[in-house]
Design a protein around this motif. Structure first.
Motif, mmCIF file in Angstrom:
data_model
loop_
_atom_site.group_PDB
_atom_site.id
_atom_site.type_symbol
_atom_site.label_atom_id
_atom_site.label_comp_id
_atom_site.label_asym_id
_atom_site.label_seq_id
_atom_site.Cartn_x
_atom_site.Cartn_y
_atom_site.Cartn_z
ATOM 1 N N LEU A 77 31.229 94.568 23.615
ATOM 2 C CA LEU A 77 31.443 94.651 25.062
ATOM 3 C C LEU A 77 30.886 95.917 25.690
ATOM 4 C CD1 LEU A 77 34.981 93.210 25.803
ATOM 5 C CD2 LEU A 77 32.755 92.152 26.104
ATOM 6 N N SER A 78 31.140 97.045 25.075
ATOM 7 C CA SER A 78 30.713 98.310 25.661
ATOM 8 C C SER A 78 29.193 98.379 25.798
ATOM 9 C CB SER A 78 31.235 99.478 24.831
ATOM 10 O OG SER A 78 30.967 100.683 25.478
ATOM 11 N N ALA A 79 28.487 97.999 24.748
ATOM 12 C CA ALA A 79 27.022 98.022 24.799
ATOM 13 C C ALA A 79 26.500 97.056 25.866
ATOM 14 C CB ALA A 79 26.439 97.674 23.436
ATOM 15 N N ASP A 80 27.097 95.882 25.944
ATOM 16 C CA ASP A 80 26.661 94.898 26.932
ATOM 17 C C ASP A 80 26.958 95.390 28.351
ATOM 18 O OD1 ASP A 80 25.427 92.530 27.701
ATOM 19 O OD2 ASP A 80 27.216 91.302 27.412
ATOM 20 N N TYR A 81 28.149 95.929 28.568
ATOM 21 C CA TYR A 81 28.524 96.442 29.884
ATOM 22 C C TYR A 81 27.527 97.517 30.325
ATOM 23 C CZ TYR A 81 31.326 98.327 33.705
ATOM 24 O OH TYR A 81 31.748 98.744 34.943
ATOM 25 N N ASN A 82 27.251 98.475 29.429
ATOM 26 C CA ASN A 82 26.329 99.555 29.765
ATOM 27 C C ASN A 82 24.930 99.040 30.064
ATOM 28 O OD1 ASN A 82 28.194 101.658 29.646
ATOM 29 N ND2 ASN A 82 27.958 101.853 27.441
ATOM 30 N N ALA A 83 24.442 98.099 29.260
ATOM 31 C CA ALA A 83 23.110 97.542 29.491
ATOM 32 C C ALA A 83 23.047 96.790 30.826
ATOM 33 C CB ALA A 83 22.714 96.616 28.341
ATOM 34 N N LEU A 84 24.126 96.128 31.157
ATOM 35 C CA LEU A 84 24.158 95.361 32.404
ATOM 36 C C LEU A 84 24.281 96.246 33.638
ATOM 37 C CD1 LEU A 84 26.521 92.420 31.394
ATOM 38 C CD2 LEU A 84 24.151 92.182 32.149
ATOM 39 N N PHE A 85 25.248 97.185 33.642
ATOM 40 C CA PHE A 85 25.686 97.807 34.889
ATOM 41 C C PHE A 85 25.531 99.318 35.016
ATOM 42 C CE2 PHE A 85 28.834 94.259 34.088
ATOM 43 C CZ PHE A 85 28.194 93.343 34.900
ATOM 44 N N LEU A 92 26.200 87.440 40.335
ATOM 45 C CA LEU A 92 26.781 86.703 39.209
ATOM 46 C C LEU A 92 25.705 85.934 38.440
ATOM 47 C CD1 LEU A 92 30.080 85.522 40.918
ATOM 48 C CD2 LEU A 92 29.840 87.276 39.132
ATOM 49 N N GLY A 93 24.708 85.409 39.144
ATOM 50 C CA GLY A 93 23.594 84.742 38.473
ATOM 51 C C GLY A 93 22.825 85.695 37.571
ATOM 52 N N LYS A 94 22.619 86.924 38.042
ATOM 53 C CA LYS A 94 21.924 87.926 37.223
ATOM 54 C C LYS A 94 22.764 88.305 36.009
ATOM 55 C CE LYS A 94 18.899 90.035 40.593
ATOM 56 N NZ LYS A 94 18.125 91.234 40.738
ATOM 57 N N VAL A 95 24.084 88.407 36.193
ATOM 58 C CA VAL A 95 24.953 88.719 35.055
ATOM 59 C C VAL A 95 24.817 87.611 34.010
ATOM 60 C CG1 VAL A 95 27.346 89.006 34.284
ATOM 61 C CG2 VAL A 95 26.576 90.108 36.398
ATOM 62 N N GLU A 96 24.875 86.363 34.453
ATOM 63 C CA GLU A 96 24.735 85.238 33.515
ATOM 64 C C GLU A 96 23.385 85.278 32.803
ATOM 65 O OE1 GLU A 96 26.540 81.259 34.805
ATOM 66 O OE2 GLU A 96 26.398 82.375 36.695
ATOM 67 N N ALA A 97 22.335 85.635 33.520
ATOM 68 C CA ALA A 97 20.988 85.632 32.933
ATOM 69 C C ALA A 97 20.745 86.805 31.988
ATOM 70 C CB ALA A 97 19.943 85.652 34.052
ATOM 71 N N HIS A 98 21.372 87.947 32.240
ATOM 72 C CA HIS A 98 21.053 89.166 31.482
ATOM 73 C C HIS A 98 22.097 89.560 30.449
ATOM 74 C CE1 HIS A 98 17.451 90.214 33.761
ATOM 75 N NE2 HIS A 98 18.094 89.801 34.834
ATOM 76 N N GLY A 107 23.644 103.135 34.727
ATOM 77 C CA GLY A 107 22.440 103.956 34.656
ATOM 78 C C GLY A 107 21.209 103.340 35.300
ATOM 79 N N GLU A 108 20.137 104.089 35.219
ATOM 80 C CA GLU A 108 18.869 103.684 35.825
ATOM 81 C C GLU A 108 18.249 102.469 35.129
ATOM 82 O OE1 GLU A 108 17.400 104.995 38.597
ATOM 83 O OE2 GLU A 108 19.260 106.159 38.785
ATOM 84 N N GLU A 109 18.518 102.325 33.851
ATOM 85 C CA GLU A 109 17.925 101.246 33.058
ATOM 86 C C GLU A 109 18.753 99.957 33.082
ATOM 87 O OE1 GLU A 109 14.867 101.565 31.628
ATOM 88 O OE2 GLU A 109 14.862 103.521 32.628
ATOM 89 N N ARG A 110 19.818 99.925 33.874
ATOM 90 C CA ARG A 110 20.679 98.732 33.924
ATOM 91 C C ARG A 110 19.873 97.510 34.343
ATOM 92 N NH1 ARG A 110 23.218 101.469 38.898
ATOM 93 N NH2 ARG A 110 21.938 100.630 40.566
ATOM 94 N N SER A 111 20.294 96.359 33.853
ATOM 95 C CA SER A 111 19.580 95.125 34.195
ATOM 96 C C SER A 111 20.136 94.454 35.442
ATOM 97 C CB SER A 111 19.592 94.160 33.010
ATOM 98 O OG SER A 111 20.912 93.911 32.582
ATOM 99 N N VAL A 112 21.365 94.806 35.845
ATOM 100 C CA VAL A 112 21.994 94.182 37.017
ATOM 101 C C VAL A 112 22.690 95.270 37.831
ATOM 102 C CG1 VAL A 112 23.673 92.475 37.820
ATOM 103 C CG2 VAL A 112 22.424 92.061 35.690
ATOM 104 N N SER A 113 22.346 95.373 39.088
ATOM 105 C CA SER A 113 23.051 96.324 39.942
ATOM 106 C C SER A 113 24.371 95.709 40.400
ATOM 107 C CB SER A 113 22.225 96.686 41.173
ATOM 108 O OG SER A 113 23.019 97.478 42.043
ATOM 109 N N PRO A 114 25.473 96.436 40.235
ATOM 110 C CA PRO A 114 26.757 95.934 40.716
ATOM 111 C C PRO A 114 27.015 96.298 42.182
ATOM 112 C CG PRO A 114 27.119 97.938 39.472
ATOM 113 C CD PRO A 114 25.635 97.658 39.443
ATOM 114 N N TYR A 115 26.036 96.899 42.854
ATOM 115 C CA TYR A 115 26.212 97.377 44.219
ATOM 116 C C TYR A 115 25.575 96.437 45.232
ATOM 117 C CZ TYR A 115 27.523 101.513 41.674
ATOM 118 O OH TYR A 115 28.137 102.373 40.802
#
Length: 186
Positions: free
Chosen positions: A60-68, A148-154, A70-78
């Motif tokens: 979970l922690s690795a996935d959360y960090n990769a998703l949301f 939410l679509g980006k979260v599902e995809a990434h 820092g600069e390298e996140r795959s999905v912006s939560p904002y």
């Protein structure tokens, strides 16, 4: 705490807080033991069971960090990073007008907005749903589908994909309930 506030608080916390946050331990215990459904007011048993199956604390922690994070996140939560969303300053002004205590950080985080919806529900005058409707209609719904679509995809883990699906259905149910209450009051 009523059902609306409970759903917003749980979903908001899971998106807003890092998985290793000690405040999430009781919630993750309910998820891992399959006991969240006892407290969950919506008919989403299949998704809750899948959330339990996909709960793997070490991933979970690795996935959360990769998703949301820092600069390298795959999905912006904002929200302010999505076309059609209100600017962060507008969200901040809206929440300040309703007396919500705010920190210095951005107020347009997806999880933060769900936590704000819970706060508004818990602190609203009796039968006052105008603030909740505005929060959903103006500050959350215009962009949450894309988020939410980006979260599902990434998402690398099934946990966050399932959480996105659970959230999508829950948001729709809550919006429908708010709309019905508004029509009843009008």
């Amino acid at each position: 705490m009523n059902d609306f506030s409970l759903v917003c608080r749980i979903l908001g916390s899971l998106f807003y807080r890092q998985p290793q946050d000690a405040l999430l331990e009781p919630l993750f215990a309910l998820i891992s033991q399959g006991k969240l459904e006892q407290h969950w007011p919506l008919e989403q048993g299949e998704l809750l069971a899948r959330l339990q199956q996909e709960y793997q604390p070490e991933a979970l922690s690795a996935d959360y960090n990769a998703l949301f994070v820092g600069e390298e996140r795959s999905v912006s939560p904002y929200g302010s990073d999505y076309e059609g969303a209100a600017p962060e300053a507008g969200v901040r002004a809206f929440l300040q007008q309703r007396g919500m205590p705010l920190g210095d950080g951005p107020t347009d985080h997806f999880g933060g907005l769900l936590l704000a919806a819970s706060w508004l529900e818990d602190h609203a005058a009796e039968d006052e749903i105008a603030a909740q409707l505005a929060l959903f209609n103006d500050y959350l719904l215009p962009w949450c589908g894309r988020f939410l679509g980006k979260v599902e995809a990434h998402a690398a883990s099934g946990f966050y994909r399932t959480l996105a699906q659970l959230s999508r259905e829950a948001l729709q149910a809550m919006w429908d309930e708010l709309s019905e209450e508004d029509e009843t009051e009008a």
